[in-house]
Design a protein around this motif. Sequence first.
Motif, mmCIF file in Angstrom:
data_model
loop_
_atom_site.group_PDB
_atom_site.id
_atom_site.type_symbol
_atom_site.label_atom_id
_atom_site.label_comp_id
_atom_site.label_asym_id
_atom_site.label_seq_id
_atom_site.Cartn_x
_atom_site.Cartn_y
_atom_site.Cartn_z
ATOM 1 N N ALA A 1 0.800 -1.262 -0.065
ATOM 2 C CA ALA A 1 -0.007 -0.039 -0.040
ATOM 3 C C ALA A 1 0.947 1.423 -0.074
ATOM 4 C CB ALA A 1 -0.951 -0.181 1.441
ATOM 5 N N LEU A 2 0.727 2.238 -1.010
ATOM 6 C CA LEU A 2 1.489 3.345 -1.091
ATOM 7 C C LEU A 2 0.582 4.468 -0.652
ATOM 8 C CD1 LEU A 2 3.211 2.608 -4.330
ATOM 9 C CD2 LEU A 2 4.069 2.339 -2.203
ATOM 10 N N ALA A 3 1.318 5.499 0.089
ATOM 11 C CA ALA A 3 0.340 6.937 0.128
ATOM 12 C C ALA A 3 1.483 7.826 -0.446
ATOM 13 C CB ALA A 3 0.564 7.382 1.690
ATOM 14 N N GLY A 4 0.798 8.115 -1.919
ATOM 15 C CA GLY A 4 1.684 8.762 -2.665
ATOM 16 C C GLY A 4 2.895 7.691 -3.142
ATOM 17 N N ASP A 5 3.895 8.050 -3.099
ATOM 18 C CA ASP A 5 4.951 7.099 -3.378
ATOM 19 C C ASP A 5 5.647 6.514 -2.048
ATOM 20 O OD1 ASP A 5 4.850 7.467 -6.074
ATOM 21 O OD2 ASP A 5 6.064 9.413 -6.068
ATOM 22 N N VAL A 6 5.055 6.491 -0.977
ATOM 23 C CA VAL A 6 5.631 6.080 0.379
ATOM 24 C C VAL A 6 5.025 4.811 0.597
ATOM 25 C CG1 VAL A 6 6.040 6.628 2.887
ATOM 26 C CG2 VAL A 6 6.337 8.354 1.063
ATOM 27 N N PRO A 7 5.366 3.704 1.008
ATOM 28 C CA PRO A 7 4.974 2.527 1.202
ATOM 29 C C PRO A 7 4.618 2.567 2.679
ATOM 30 C CG PRO A 7 7.435 2.218 1.009
ATOM 31 C CD PRO A 7 7.143 3.562 0.659
ATOM 32 N N VAL A 8 3.446 2.282 2.968
ATOM 33 C CA VAL A 8 2.878 2.344 4.363
ATOM 34 C C VAL A 8 2.302 0.882 4.952
ATOM 35 C CG1 VAL A 8 2.367 4.876 4.371
ATOM 36 C CG2 VAL A 8 0.632 3.294 3.518
ATOM 37 N N SER A 9 1.943 -0.153 4.080
ATOM 38 C CA SER A 9 1.553 -1.164 4.475
ATOM 39 C C SER A 9 1.782 -2.311 3.436
ATOM 40 C CB SER A 9 -0.078 -1.102 4.662
ATOM 41 O OG SER A 9 -0.519 -2.354 5.652
ATOM 42 N N ALA A 10 1.945 -3.580 3.893
ATOM 43 C CA ALA A 10 2.340 -4.676 2.900
ATOM 44 C C ALA A 10 1.683 -5.860 3.342
ATOM 45 C CB ALA A 10 3.665 -4.738 2.702
ATOM 46 N N ALA A 11 1.552 -6.847 2.447
ATOM 47 C CA ALA A 11 0.866 -8.170 3.098
ATOM 48 C C ALA A 11 1.211 -9.185 1.822
ATOM 49 C CB ALA A 11 -0.734 -7.987 3.018
ATOM 50 N N ARG A 12 0.889 -10.560 2.087
ATOM 51 C CA ARG A 12 1.242 -11.438 1.152
ATOM 52 C C ARG A 12 0.002 -12.498 1.399
ATOM 53 N NH1 ARG A 12 4.870 -12.033 5.068
ATOM 54 N NH2 ARG A 12 5.457 -14.404 5.549
ATOM 55 N N MET A 13 0.032 -13.465 0.219
ATOM 56 C CA MET A 13 -0.941 -14.572 0.372
ATOM 57 C C MET A 13 -0.212 -15.829 -0.193
ATOM 58 S SD MET A 13 -4.855 -15.129 -1.107
ATOM 59 C CE MET A 13 -4.583 -14.566 -2.595
ATOM 60 N N GLU A 14 -0.220 -16.966 0.314
ATOM 61 C CA GLU A 14 0.213 -17.867 -0.252
ATOM 62 C C GLU A 14 -0.874 -18.988 -0.771
ATOM 63 O OE1 GLU A 14 3.175 -19.481 2.645
ATOM 64 O OE2 GLU A 14 4.538 -17.976 2.412
ATOM 65 N N LEU A 15 -0.795 -19.648 -1.820
ATOM 66 C CA LEU A 15 -1.655 -20.288 -2.505
ATOM 67 C C LEU A 15 -1.361 -21.683 -2.597
ATOM 68 C CD1 LEU A 15 -2.800 -17.900 -5.026
ATOM 69 C CD2 LEU A 15 -4.105 -18.281 -3.129
ATOM 70 N N VAL A 16 -1.832 -22.737 -2.052
ATOM 71 C CA VAL A 16 -1.428 -23.914 -2.159
ATOM 72 C C VAL A 16 -2.477 -24.813 -3.179
ATOM 73 C CG1 VAL A 16 -0.839 -26.263 -0.862
ATOM 74 C CG2 VAL A 16 -0.612 -23.970 0.398
ATOM 75 N N PRO A 17 -2.019 -25.162 -4.295
ATOM 76 C CA PRO A 17 -2.949 -25.806 -5.363
ATOM 77 C C PRO A 17 -3.107 -27.150 -4.844
ATOM 78 C CG PRO A 17 -0.921 -25.022 -6.450
ATOM 79 C CD PRO A 17 -0.882 -24.648 -4.788
ATOM 80 N N GLY A 18 -4.429 -27.594 -5.096
ATOM 81 C CA GLY A 18 -5.060 -28.699 -4.734
ATOM 82 C C GLY A 18 -5.742 -28.869 -3.279
ATOM 83 N N THR A 19 -5.763 -27.586 -2.584
ATOM 84 C CA THR A 19 -6.284 -27.503 -1.282
ATOM 85 C C THR A 19 -7.598 -26.260 -1.349
ATOM 86 O OG1 THR A 19 -5.102 -25.459 -0.367
ATOM 87 C CG2 THR A 19 -4.074 -27.810 -0.296
ATOM 88 N N ARG A 20 -8.237 -26.275 -0.414
ATOM 89 C CA ARG A 20 -9.180 -25.093 -0.312
ATOM 90 C C ARG A 20 -8.819 -24.026 0.380
ATOM 91 N NH1 ARG A 20 -12.449 -30.515 0.365
ATOM 92 N NH2 ARG A 20 -10.204 -31.152 0.696
ATOM 93 N N PHE A 21 -7.488 -24.018 0.869
ATOM 94 C CA PHE A 21 -7.313 -22.959 1.627
ATOM 95 C C PHE A 21 -6.053 -21.874 0.947
ATOM 96 C CE2 PHE A 21 -8.767 -26.251 4.302
ATOM 97 C CZ PHE A 21 -9.313 -25.523 5.518
ATOM 98 N N ALA A 22 -6.362 -20.626 1.275
ATOM 99 C CA ALA A 22 -5.370 -19.736 1.070
ATOM 100 C C ALA A 22 -4.901 -19.174 2.392
ATOM 101 C CB ALA A 22 -5.785 -18.590 0.122
#
Length: 257
Positions: free
Chosen positions: A171-192
């Motif tokens: 997440a950028l406020a203007g050009d300044v990064p203020v927050s970040a996150a990621r998500m891992e996906l496992v093929p063949g499962t029902r959970f992210a």
Amino acid sequence: MDHVAVLALFDRDMREGARPDSPGARVERVDKVVRQVGTEHGWNGVIWSDLDESIADAAIAEQMRYFGELGREFEWKLYGHDKPEDLGKRLRAAGFVAQPEETLMIAELGDLALDAQPPEGVRLLPVTDRAGVDLVADVHEQAFGTDSTRMRHQLLAQLTGDEDNVVAVVALAGDVPVSAARMELVPGTRFAGLWGGGTIDSWRRRGIYRALVAHRARVAAERGYRYVQVDATSQSRPVLARLGFEPLTTTTPYVYG
């Protein structure tokens, strides 16, 4: 949500049936224990076990021996419903150090409100290269006050690998990064799995975390996943509960080495 059924499905898909979390890592199944051996900068640890009082201490000693011979610090990721009931006590007696307890929270994507947007002046930027990974790592160091070297190497390896199994966003406020996150996906499962979600102090309580959760959940839904799960801290648990996540059990990392 049927908590018992979903927790059993999570154990089967994400723990007993775990896949390596990054290129070069491997998952081993030995004597009622599932463990991961990571790369040089990767995660090493016990993901799942099926123990009772008669074999628990021997299993703990064997993992200590195994990772010790590899010269690796490792983590035993203990869940509140794992057996035997005194497994945490046994780990502490063997020299493991318990980290702060978190709550495993899971939501069915069909029940979530996915329309949350970032506040005015903030935009979400997909992370696809080393420059983006550096932004994510820098935000996490500011937000959590911890070293992000391992996460930096793992995320870059995931993004540049052959499998499309990770989504990262800053997440950028203007050009300044203020927050970040990621998500891992496992093929063949029902959970992210949702990870990170760190926001620097001056930008907290403005709805950015909520927007990051919604953004990743939308991607998971588009890719056909049924559930999203989070290891929630005490800070994020109330926000997740308002979004529709439900607590199923606790999880505590026990670190050795």
